[in-house]
Structures are given as structure tokens and as C-alpha cells.
Design a protein around this motif. Structure first.
Motif: not given
Lengths: 241, 199
Positions: A78-79, A84, A87-88, A91, A232, B112, B148-149, B151-152, B155-156, B159, B173, B185-187, B190-191
Motif C-alpha cells: 500500500q501507499n 495532514g 504529509l507536509f 514533502f 500554517v 500547493l 498528494v498535492e 490532499e495537502a 489540509h492547509y 486548518e 472518495y 487499485d489497492r489505494n 483502502t480508502r
């Protein structure tokens, strides 16, 4: 040149043309390489969905030079679902890798260190994971830190004493502040050396130290992902961990 | 290849600026318009000129529009207490065409991507904050992409929203409608499992 079954992570990905992706891979035996995955953004691309950061991969490629061509990219488990703040941090680790690790320079043990850090971000204290990663990264790149003895006279570091850490050299007993050097307690140096960073004061001091040392290797150009954390914190009024 | 000094050559070169248009398609388009559809060519030229001169970003939602404030933001029929944050005008259009949502939008015009040097400043997130600070919005729906971007970014922004005591939600999702588990796919699976719901 054809390479088969190479363990890899994507450090960075970027759309290229209409359907392709340019990726920067960190591979176990070949180090950091630039690669292109043709057609990876087509809706039913065979390996397109796998070529994302934080996904353990097994990759085949062919070609040599600046840009190799990915012929297969299979997800290995899995990945690593960072969310949150973690994740930052992911990066941030990737940006450090891109800035400090050169292409075509194999670092097998760094590959394991990198993977461990990403998995660590899932459930451990993220700050401690980052400090340990930074320390180990510097060792792998040949810039390991002296953390357990003084550089003049070789006496072991005392937990209760204050030291002045001189970047590119190491700790000396603290007398007065010096430009570019960092004041730090013995117990923080020892905690970083033993990788047991479990209290706030130690974490804060280690962060200041690592920031000063990394700053020298990064050559004044700031890390973009670090900016993300600062903003943040700055923008929100709620406490966070 | 036509030399760029001729009008036809220049037209072909310009058409190649469009996404997905290579030298062959550009040539086909140019010759088609010149041979069979001169009026269409003039209309196209005019439409391009007009769009390039008149289209600006809406002062509220940041989407493309011709006035200072766009039609969506001004519409009294929309729920002004809901705000949906999307990455691009194309995303906004998809949501609006699906007709599932009747609130307001904010278009980030990207996501981002710290490794490409795109931080909150470059995305103009301060304008989104100003919108939140007006106090009319009760819920922000984060509809950035599931990358991933994306999601980031979610999140930002989340907040910032929560810090103002406004409800922040993220789109669900999982398995797409009509999707067969065997081919997913697996990911995503999972979600889908972690986000399962009562029946």
C-alpha cells in the motif's frame, strides 16, 4: 540499458505534454534518477496511478542519460497514507532529498533510511522522525555530525553541560556566543546521537541545530516546504501538535 | 513546413500553442479554415481577441469572468453560506453541470506544490481568507483533487477554515459508480473501506 525490478520511490512528479509524467525517482541500487512515464496520465494507464509520492514501487526502465523511460511500475504494497502535518513532513523529506542527494549516486542504506522515515511519519512524533532522518541523511552524504565528544580534547559530552556547536566541526564547551555557531545542552547532543528525542526541550534544541547545519549545505536557498509549516502555524489560532 | 514569415506559417505556429495540438493537427486546422470556413476563422479570431481582452478573475471566487464579480457569486438563488474550494475552472464546471451543489465556489487556480515553489502566497490563499472573514460562510467543502498535492492543499485550507470556527468538510472518495471491485487499485480500495458507511 535495461533495469528490472528496482525498488523505488517517487520524490517528485510533474505533468509532461498531454499524457505523460516526468518523475524523479529514488531507487535502491541506482540512487536518484530522472525518468519519463509515457502515457501515464491516460485514464486507463497501466501504471499511471502508481507513480505518486510515498508509494513503494518496483520499477523497470530502459535507456540511459538524463531521462530514462519507465516500462513498468508496480505498487509494492500500500501507499504510505500520510495525512495532514505528516504529509507536509513527507514533502519536506522529499525536498531535502532533491536538494542534497545528487543524481546517479547510489545510496543503498539511504534508501532504507528514507523508507523508515516515511513509515515513521505514520505513527511516531513527526518532529523526532525528521531530526533522526536529517542526522542519518548527513551521515550518508559524508557530512556526519560529531555528537558524543568534544572536538578539542576528545572528552565525552556531559548531559548537564552547555556546548557551542560549530558547524562543519562539532561541539566545544560553551563560553560565549559565536556567529554561525549554536548553543546546545549536552543532553540534547546525546539524545540526537542515541536517537532518543523524546522531550520538547531536546526536540527544540535539535531542530535549531539541524536547521543551522542544513542551512550551510542548502546554500542559502530556502526550502519551500518549510514555509508551509510556518504559515500554517502563523495563520491559525488553534493549538496543534 | 510553411515558413513563419508567411501568414499561413504564422497561423500554424500559433495554433500549436493550444494544448494537444502538434504540427500535423495545426496544419490541418489552418488549411481547413482557409479552404472551407473563412467566416468561422474570422469568428474564432474575434472570440479569441475578445476573451483575451475582457476575461478577468472574479474578485470573490477567483474564477474567470468578464465583470468584477461573476454571475455565480451574484446569484440570489444560490446558498451563500456554502463555499466549495476547487483547483480549477474545469473542476467548477464539472460540479456545476452535475447539478449536485448550489452554493458558492472558490477557485484556487492550482494546488500547493512546495517542491515546485507553489506555496500559499502563490495560490492567493489570502483572498480566500478574506472571504471567510466576512462571516457569511457556515461550511467550506474541500473539493481539491485526490492527489498528494490536492490532499495537502485540502489540509492547509481546512486548518484555516477550522481556525475561524467554520465547518470544514472533504468530498468522499472510493469506488466510482459503475466500478467493479476487481479492477480498482489497492489505494482506492483502502480508502473505500476506511470511509465505509452504514446501510
Amino acid at each position: 540499458m535495461r533495469v528490472h525490478g528496482q525498488a523505488a520511490f517517487v520524490l517528485h512528479h510533474r505533468a509532461y505534454g498531454e499524457t505523460s509524467v516526468l518523475v524523479e525517482l529514488f531507487t535502491r541500487e541506482h540512487g536518484r534518477i530522472g525518468a519519463i512515464a509515457k502515457g501515464a496520465r491516460r485514464p486507463r494507464a497501466r501504471h499511471g496511478n502508481n507513480l505518486i509520492p510515498f508509494q513503494p514501487l518496483i520499477v523497470d526502465w530502459s535507456g540511459k542519460g538524463e531521462l530514462v523511460v519507465i516500462t513498468e511500475a508496480e505498487a509494492q504494497g500500500q501507499n504510505i497514507a500520510l495525512q495532514g502535518k505528516a504529509l507536509f513532513c513527507g514533502f519536506y523529506i522529499n525536498e531535502l532529498m532533491l536538494r542534497l542527494v545528487h543524481r546517479y549516486d547510489p545510496h543503498q542504506s539511504l534508501f532504507d533510511i528514507y523508507g523508515q522515515a516515511l513509515y515513521g511519519l505514520l505513527d511516531e512524533h513527526t518532529e523526532a522522525v525528521l531530526r533522526v532522518f536529517e542526522k542519518r541523511l548527513l551521515i550518508e552524504l559524508g557530512y556526519g555530525l560529531v555528537l558524543d565528544h568534544e572536538i578539542r580534547g576528545n572528552s565525552p559530552i556531559q548531559p548537564g553541560a552547555d556546548y557551542l556547536y560549530i558547524p562543519d566541526a562539532g561541539p566545544v564547551p560553551y563560553e560565549n556566543d559565536e556567529d554561525g555557531a549554536v548553543k546546545i545542552k549536552g543532553r540534547s547532543l546525546l539524545a540526537l546521537s542515541r536517537e532518543t528525542l523524546n522531550d520538547d526541550a531536546v526536540l527544540q534544541e535539535s531542530k535549531t541545530l539541524m536547521r543551522a547545519i542544513l542551512g550551510r549545505h542548502l546554500g542559502g536557498k530556502p526550502l519551500h516546504s518549510r514555509k508551509l509549516f510556518r504559515e500554517v502555524k502563523y495563520n491559525s489560532s488553534t493549538p496543534r501538535h | 513546413m510553411m515558413p513563419e514569415s508567411t501568414a499561413v506559417g504564422r497561423l500554424i505556429q500559433c495554433l500549436r500553442k493550444l494544448p494537444g495540438v502538434g504540427p500535423k493537427s495545426a496544419k490541418r486546422m489552418a488549411f481547413h479554415m482557409l479552404e472551407r470556413d473563412r467566416d468561422g476563422a474570422r469568428q474564432l479570431a474575434q472570440a479569441l481577441q475578445q476573451a483575451a481582452d475582457c476575461v478577468v478573475h472574479c474578485a470573490r471566487c477567483n474564477n474567470f469572468c468578464e465583470d468584477r464579480i461573476c454571475g455565480v457569486c451574484q446569484s440570489p438563488r444560490r446558498d451563500h453560506s456554502l463555499l466549495c474550494v476547487v483547483e480549477s475552472p474545469a473542476d467548477l464546471q464539472s460540479l456545476d453541470e452535475a447539478g449536485v451543489y448550489n452554493g458558492l465556489y472558490f477557485v484556487l487556480m492550482g494546488h500547493l506544490s512546495p517542491l515546485d515553489g507553489i506555496g500559499p502566497e502563490e495560490l492567493g490563499i489570502d483572498r480566500l481568507e478574506a472571504l471567510l472573514d466576512e462571516g457569511a460562510i457556515k461550511e467550506v467543502i474541500l473539493a481539491t483533487n485526490l492527489t498528494v498535492e490536492g490532499e495537502a492543499t485540502a489540509h492547509y485550507v481546512g486548518e484555516l477554515v477550522r481556525a475561524r470556527n467554520i465547518r470544514a468538510t472533504r468530498i468522499a472518495y472510493g469506488v466510482p459508480v459503475g466500478g467493479e471491485l476487481e479492477y480498482i487499485d489497492r489505494n482506492t480500495l483502502t480508502r473505500a473501506f476506511s470511509g465505509r458507511s452504514e446501510v
